[in-house]
Structure formats: structure tokens, C-alpha cells
Design a protein around this motif. Structure first.
Motif, PDB file in Angstrom:
ATOM      1  N   UNK A  27      -9.223   2.464   0.160  1.00 32.13           N
ATOM      2  CA  UNK A  27      -8.585   1.543   1.026  1.00 32.13           C
ATOM      3  C   UNK A  27      -8.015   2.372   2.296  1.00 32.13           C
ATOM      4  N   UNK A  28      -8.639   1.821   3.677  1.00 32.92           N
ATOM      5  CA  UNK A  28      -8.058   2.460   4.793  1.00 32.92           C
ATOM      6  C   UNK A  28      -6.889   1.796   5.107  1.00 32.92           C
ATOM      7  N   UNK A  29      -6.139   2.790   6.134  1.00 29.15           N
ATOM      8  CA  UNK A  29      -5.125   2.229   6.555  1.00 29.15           C
ATOM      9  C   UNK A  29      -5.181   1.036   7.168  1.00 29.15           C
ATOM     10  N   UNK A  30      -4.125  -0.031   6.927  1.00 27.25           N
ATOM     11  CA  UNK A  30      -4.171  -1.265   7.893  1.00 27.25           C
ATOM     12  C   UNK A  30      -5.086  -2.299   7.374  1.00 27.25           C
ATOM     13  N   UNK A  31      -5.608  -2.210   6.069  1.00 28.81           N
ATOM     14  CA  UNK A  31      -6.536  -3.054   5.515  1.00 28.81           C
ATOM     15  C   UNK A  31      -5.847  -4.477   4.874  1.00 28.81           C
ATOM     16  N   UNK A  32      -6.074  -5.208   4.909  1.00 28.49           N
ATOM     17  CA  UNK A  32      -5.613  -6.641   4.279  1.00 28.49           C
ATOM     18  C   UNK A  32      -6.740  -6.944   3.192  1.00 28.49           C
ATOM     19  N   UNK A  33      -6.450  -6.470   1.802  1.00 29.64           N
ATOM     20  CA  UNK A  33      -7.303  -6.596   0.763  1.00 29.64           C
ATOM     21  C   UNK A  33      -6.866  -7.408  -0.365  1.00 29.64           C
ATOM     22  N   UNK A  34      -7.410  -8.181  -1.066  1.00 32.64           N
ATOM     23  CA  UNK A  34      -7.146  -8.960  -2.412  1.00 32.64           C
ATOM     24  C   UNK A  34      -8.060  -8.312  -3.454  1.00 32.64           C
ATOM     25  N   UNK A  35      -7.356  -8.223  -4.568  1.00 31.88           N
ATOM     26  CA  UNK A  35      -7.863  -7.964  -5.847  1.00 31.88           C
ATOM     27  C   UNK A  35      -7.865  -9.137  -6.539  1.00 31.88           C
ATOM     28  N   UNK A  36      -9.082  -9.774  -7.026  1.00 30.44           N
ATOM     29  CA  UNK A  36      -9.189 -10.869  -7.973  1.00 30.44           C
ATOM     30  C   UNK A  36      -9.775 -10.598  -9.256  1.00 30.44           C
TER      31      UNK A  36
END
Lengths: 413, 252
Positions: free
Chosen positions: B55-64
Motif C-alpha cells: 500500500x503506497x502512502x496516501x492511498x484509500x483502500x478497502x479490504x472486503x
């Protein structure tokens, strides 16, 4: 995490459950109160005796018919009653004439109880005793009003009386000072009041100011010979403090010689020194002290168990909180400290309240019953012990809390 | 542990794990061949079968993923509440996989901001004190703590609710306090576990809008959820199934 933060947290947690904290502390408070009251009674008693000894002069001793050891059982009392002759005024003269190390020596006779009257006022069962004039000097008798009688009044067997404050108050409601020079009737005979002793209060509920002292000769003439309940005893001081022990030994040898005791025979009289009094006190009360301190100790133990129990409940209740704190970065040591400090604070509050209650009870006891004394050392010791109890009671629950798995803790409800 | 119990050891992995690459020094989060194994009595249960991602810095990630997929286990590892049985986890250039409890606590304090489904605020403490908590454990002085916590609460528009206790706040306000608490230490990642699970749909929207704003301000946000609506707001969605990454797609 700083200590002050941990302490704030602990106080907040205790305050959040006021009723529970108060109930938890009850055992602790009762234990500490009982413990401190007992300690202050013991200290007060020791101080009382020490003061008494200081009051009569640590360098005065008493020669009497019986020894402390004679009272240890019925057989030895009976044996002493056969062996130990009553002391006589001739014995006193013998000692006075021969002893080189004695400064002052005088005789007293034990009290008889008499009815004392003045006009319509009266006091029943007042202990009346007889004493030589020199006894007032040996005893350091403190005088509130008037004076003690003189040796010539004794020699002339004058009917003068030196009375205690309770007697003065009972017979002279207008004020003790009005008593001097007044006439009172003791066992049916008139006496003139010449002095009143300073009030001493009560000891073990026994009033110390209910007495009348007459000149020894007057007492002998009017109450009967110095026998049975009117036994004579002598009080003496040594010339110097350094020769006190020698003066006691000299008196003992003189009396043994007078009574022709063989080397292997026991004394058939008793000599009581301040050391003998404190020694007797310690022998008599030593085991009592241990029991008196052990019983409140059990209450303290119960108090500790109650605190441990409530801390375990608290850890279970706050498992979720512990999880949250851990997720926010609390280390094991932070959680351990939080619960340990809470237990110690709880316990110290209990200790503090206990000491305060004990101090109040002690003050009341001193006023109505017996002088108590609470030393700073005893207070510090108690605070230390209650803190220690907090640590002992808190360490297991705190360790349990610190070891909780954050994931499990967060999941709990 | 519910994930672990539901993951049968007999099930064959759906997708074979890719061969691990060395960890990406440029990534904020770098997971390499992560295994998590629980011992249930004599049986070994694998909750994660060699997961690798960056995950790079500044990412918006969802784990489903469905329940039992290993999603919660993965979240606990990312949040440094747990360590992997095998594999390497690098967070902000620190190898977290080998750390002991106290080191993990420090990482959680400095690098991770948690947002929980049920807010997990301390009921007896004010909003301000709740936000100060991570700073207390970080050893920040009281005056500085106040300033930082006030700033964090201002960032979630709760300046006027600072002295309120959680039971005096609405659900949305509570979650905003929790978000302020998560961000007060300026962590590397904001890790949210079903952040809207206890909120109505309108409030959920508000919270998701807030996440979007925080992301636009440069925060790295990881949302663990099973709600498609919530996942759809993220810019990258990682699907977990049976302890493996099933899909990893950038949505925008």
C-alpha cells in the motif's frame, strides 16, 4: 505514561464507583481502625507508666510485704503470707538509722474505705490512707490548693486531711478552693482540710482523684493498727542516681540481716523498683500485645482479600477498556501500573480513613477512659502497611489485566 | 478467532500465492507472504495463506470479504495488534513482524489510528480526554496534548462538543470523536474496521465523506468492511477469501 496521569486515572476509577469503593474499603477501614486503636492504647499505657515512673522519680523504690512473684499463684500467695512478716515502723527506723545510700525514706499505710461527710454532702467509700510528710517529697505530689501536712502535724497526730479533687468537688460544690480550712467528717471524726491534690483524671476508668491522705500517726490512731488491710510500706530515694541500684541492694541486705535470713533463703519482703514495674508490665502484657495486634491483623488480611476480589471484578468489567487502551498504544507496564496504582490508592484511602477514625476514637478514649497515644511512627507504619496491602492485593489482578490479548479484549463486551 | 475457525485446513487455496518479491521500500505498507496459523487443540488452522501486497502512502483502500475470509486477521496484523506466524510485514520502513508486545504498542501508538465499528470511546471521559488518550501513552506533555486534541476535534467539526461525554453525543459525533482520536498522533495509517456498521445510512454517508476529505488531505486510509457501498468509496479494493487475496483492483 507519567505517574500523575496514572494516579488521576485511579482516583477517577475509584470515584466512578463510589458505593462499591466504599463497601470495598469497609473491611480495610475496620482493620486499620482496630489496629491503630490497639497500638495507641498500648503506646498510651506504656507512656502512662513511663510518666508515672518519671513522676514519682525514676530513682525511688518501694519496700513492701510482698513481691510481684508472690502473686503468681495461690500456693505462693499462701506461702508468702506465712513467711513474709508485716513491715513495722521499727523496720523503718532500722533502715533509716543504718542505710548510708538512702536520701529520704518514709512510710505509708494502705487505704481503708470510709464515709466522708460535710453538712448535707457526703461521699461514700472514699479510700483513706496514712502517710508521713516526707512521702509528698518522694512522690512529687502536685498540690492544687493549700499544702501537704508537716512532720510535726504527723508527730502530733493532728486531725488534718489532704484530699483528692473528686472528694473536694463532692463536698464543696461552691468550688474546691473554698475547702481549705473547712471541717469534714471522716468515719465519724472531724478533720480539717489543709490541701487538695492536683486532678489526675481517670486511668482504666478508675478515678485517680478520689482519695484522702491523713498523717500516718493520725490514721493509725483512728483507723486501727498497721496490719491486715492497713499494711505499712516504705518509699525511699537514693542519694544520687548513680548509687540507686546500690541503695536498693543496701536496703535489701539490711532487711535480710534484720530478719536473719540465711544466704540461700528468698527475701521475705518485696522491693519494687521502676525497672521491676516496667519489667512486670512487659512480662504481663507481652503476650497480650501479640494477640491484640494479631486480631486486627486478621481484619486487615480480610480487607486485602476484598480489595483483590474487587480488583479482579474491575479487570473483568473493563476488559474492553483495556483492549481500547492497548490499541491506542498502552504497553503492558502502563496497564499494570494503572490497576496496581488503583489498588494501592484504594487501600491507602482505607488506611487514611482508618487512621483518622482511630485518632477520633483515641481522643474519645483519652477523654473518658484511658490515655492513648498515637505516634507518628505508628501512623507511618500503618500507611506503609496499607500501601503494602494494596500492592499485595493489586498485583495479581493488574498482572492479569496487563497480559490480556488486545484482540480478545477488544472483542469482549 | 471466528475467521480462523471457519477456515477449514482442508480447503485448497483458490489462488496460488504469487512468489514473494522483496519488500518495496517505497511503500508505506509492504506485506510479503504472510501466514497466520492458529492452533486449535491439535489442529492447525491457517487464517492467512501467504498474503502479499503493498500500500503506497496516501492511498484509500478497502479490504472486503465475507466473514471467515481472514479479513479480520489481516486487519489485526495491519494494525499491529498481532504478528504473523510467517512472512514479513514492513510498516513505514519498520519490520513489524519480529516485534515484541511493547514495541508493537509503540508502533500502534505512533503509526496506527484505529476507528472501530462501536467507536470504543471511554464512557466516563470527555471527548477531549478520549482524543488525548494516545498522546498520554505517547508521553506528550499535558499542555501540548490539549492543543493537539483540540486541533484534531476541530478537524472533525466537534469544537463545540469537546467537553461532552460519549453518551451526550450522537452516533455520528461519537465516530467523529473516534476519528479525531485516531488522527491526533498523525499516524501513518488510519485503519477503520466497519466504521459505519453501527450508524444509519445518512450518518454513514457523513462519515464516508469525512474519510474522503481526510484522504484528500493526504492521509492513508484502510477500511475493512463487508458493505459494498462503503468499499465503493475507496480507490482500491482488495477482496479476501479463504485466507488469500482474491481480487485487487483500482476502482479509480
Amino acid at each position: 505514561m507519567k505517574f500523575i496521569e496514572t494516579l488521576k486515572l485511579a482516583i477517577a476509577a475509584i470515584w466512578a464507583h463510589k458505593l462499591r469503593s466504599a463497601l470495598t474499603l469497609l473491611g480495610m477501614i475496620i482493620g486499620v481502625t482496630a489496629f491503630v486503636v490497639v497500638v495507641s492504647l498500648i503506646q498510651g499505657f506504656n507512656r502512662y507508666i513511663d510518666e508515672k515512673i518519671a513522676g514519682i522519680g525514676s530513682k525511688s523504690f518501694t519496700v513492701q510485704r510482698f513481691n510481684f512473684e508472690d502473686f503468681k499463684d495461690l500456693d505462693s500467695i499462701a506461702a508468702a503470707q506465712r513467711r513474709n512478716k508485716e513491715l513495722t515502723l521499727d523496720d523503718l527506723e532500722y533502715l533509716r538509722a543504718r542505710a548510708t545510700l538512702i536520701d529520704k525514706i518514709g512510710a505509708k499505710a494502705r487505704a481503708s474505705r470510709s464515709l466522708v461527710k460535710r453538712e448535707s454532702k457526703f461521699a461514700e467509700d472514699v479510700p483513706v490512707d496514712g502517710s508521713m510528710a516526707v512521702i509528698a517529697e518522694i512522690d512529687n505530689t502536685n498540690i492544687a490548693e493549700g499544702r501537704f501536712f508537716t512532720e510535726s502535724e504527723n508527730d502530733a497526730a493532728m486531725r488534718v486531711a489532704f484530699i483528692g479533687m473528686d472528694v473536694a468537688n463532692a463536698l464543696f460544690p461552691a468550688g474546691a478552693s473554698t475547702a481549705i480550712g473547712q471541717e469534714i467528717s471522716i468515719a465519724g471524726l472531724p478533720y480539717r482540710v489543709i490541701g487538695i491534690a492536683e486532678a489526675k483524671g481517670t486511668v482504666f476508668g478508675i478515678p485517680q482523684d478520689n482519695f484522702i491522705t491523713l498523717p500516718l500517726k493520725t490514721y493509725g490512731n483512728n483507723f486501727g493498727g498497721f496490719t491486715r488491710n492497713r499494711l505499712l510500706y516504705f518509699q525511699a530515694t537514693s542519694k544520687t542516681d548513680d548509687t540507686f541500684v546500690d541503695a536498693v541492694d543496701e536496703a535489701r541486705f539490711l532487711l535480710r540481716a534484720r530478719r536473719r535470713l540465711k544466704a540461700e533463703e528468698k527475701d521475705n519482703f518485696g522491693i519494687v523498683t521502676p525497672d521491676a514495674i516496667t519489667g512486670f508490665r512487659d512480662r504481663l502484657l507481652g503476650p497480650t500485645y501479640i494477640v491484640a495486634i494479631a486480631v486486627p491483623g486478621i481484619a486487615l488480611l480480610v480487607g486485602a482479600i476484598v480489595i483483590m476480589n474487587i480488583m479482579l471484578v474491575s479487570v473483568t468489567e473493563r476488559t474492553k477498556e483495556i483492549g481500547v487502551r492497548k490499541s491506542l498504544g498502552a504497553r503492558q507496564m502502563d496497564i499494570l501500573k494503572q490497576f496496581l496504582v488503583e489498588a494501592v490508592t484504594l487501600s491507602a484511602i482505607g488506611g487514611g480513613i482508618g487512621v483518622l477514625l482511630a485518632w477520633i476514637i483515641g481522643t474519645i478514649l483519652t477523654a473518658i477512659f484511658f490515655p492513648t497515644y498515637l505516634s507518628i511512627g505508628a501512623i507511618l507504619f500503618t500507611v506503609f502497611v496499607s500501601g503494602g496491602i494494596g500492592v499485595a492485593a493489586g498485583v495479581f489482578p493488574a498482572w492479569k489485566a496487563a497480559r490480556l490479548d488486545p484482540i480478545e479484549a477488544l472483542r469482549s463486551d | 478467532m471466528s475467521d480462523a475457525t471457519l477456515t477449514s485446513p482442508a480447503v485448497e487455496p483458490v489462488v496460488q500465492p504469487e512468489p514473494p518479491r522483496p519488500h518495496d521500500a517505497g511503500s508505506l505498507i509492504s506485506m510479503r507472504n504472510i501466514w497466520k496459523t492458529y492452533e486449535m487443540g491439535s489442529e492447525k488452522v491457517h487464517a492467512l495463506h501467504g498474503v502479499s501486497f503493498d500500500i503506497p502512502k496516501g492511498e484509500y483502500i478497502a479490504i472486503i470479504g465475507p466473514s471467515g475470509s481472514g479479513k479480520s486477521t489481516l486487519m489485526n496484523l495491519i494494525g499491529c495488534l498481532d504478528t504473523p506466524s510467517q512472512g514479513e510485514y514492513w510498516l513505514n520502513a519498520k519490520n513489524v513482524s519480529e516485534m515484541d508486545d511493547d514495541e508493537l504498542a509503540r508502533i500502534r501508538n505512533q503509526e496506527v489510528g484505529f476507528v472501530f465499528q462501536t467507536f470504543n470511546l471511554l464512557a466516563r471521559a470527555t471527548a477531549l480526554h478520549n482524543v488525548e488518550l494516545p498522546l498520554i501513552y505517547g508521553g506528550v506533555s499535558s499542555a501540548q496534548r490539549h492543543e493537539m486534541a483540540k486541533k484534531a476535534l476541530a478537524a472533525v467539526d466537534l469544537t463545540d462538543r469537546m467537553m461532552h461525554r460519549p453518551n451526550e453525543l450522537s452516533g455520528g459525533q461519537r465516530q467523529r470523536v473516534a476519528i479525531a482520536r485516531a488522527l491526533v498522533n498523525h499516524p501513518s495509517i488510519l485503519l477503520a474496521d466497519e466504521p459505519t456498521g453501527a450508524l444509519d445510512s445518512r450518518t454513514s454517508m457523513e462519515i464516508m465523506d469525512l474519510f474522503e476529505r481526510l484522504h484528500s488531505e493526504g492521509n492513508t486510509i484502510i477500511v475493512v468492511t463487508h458493505e459494498p457501498d462503503v468499499a465503493a468509496r475507496a480507490h482500491r479494493v482488495v477482496s479476501i477469501r479463504d485466507g488469500l487475496i482474491e481480487k485487487d483492483e483500482k476502482s479509480r
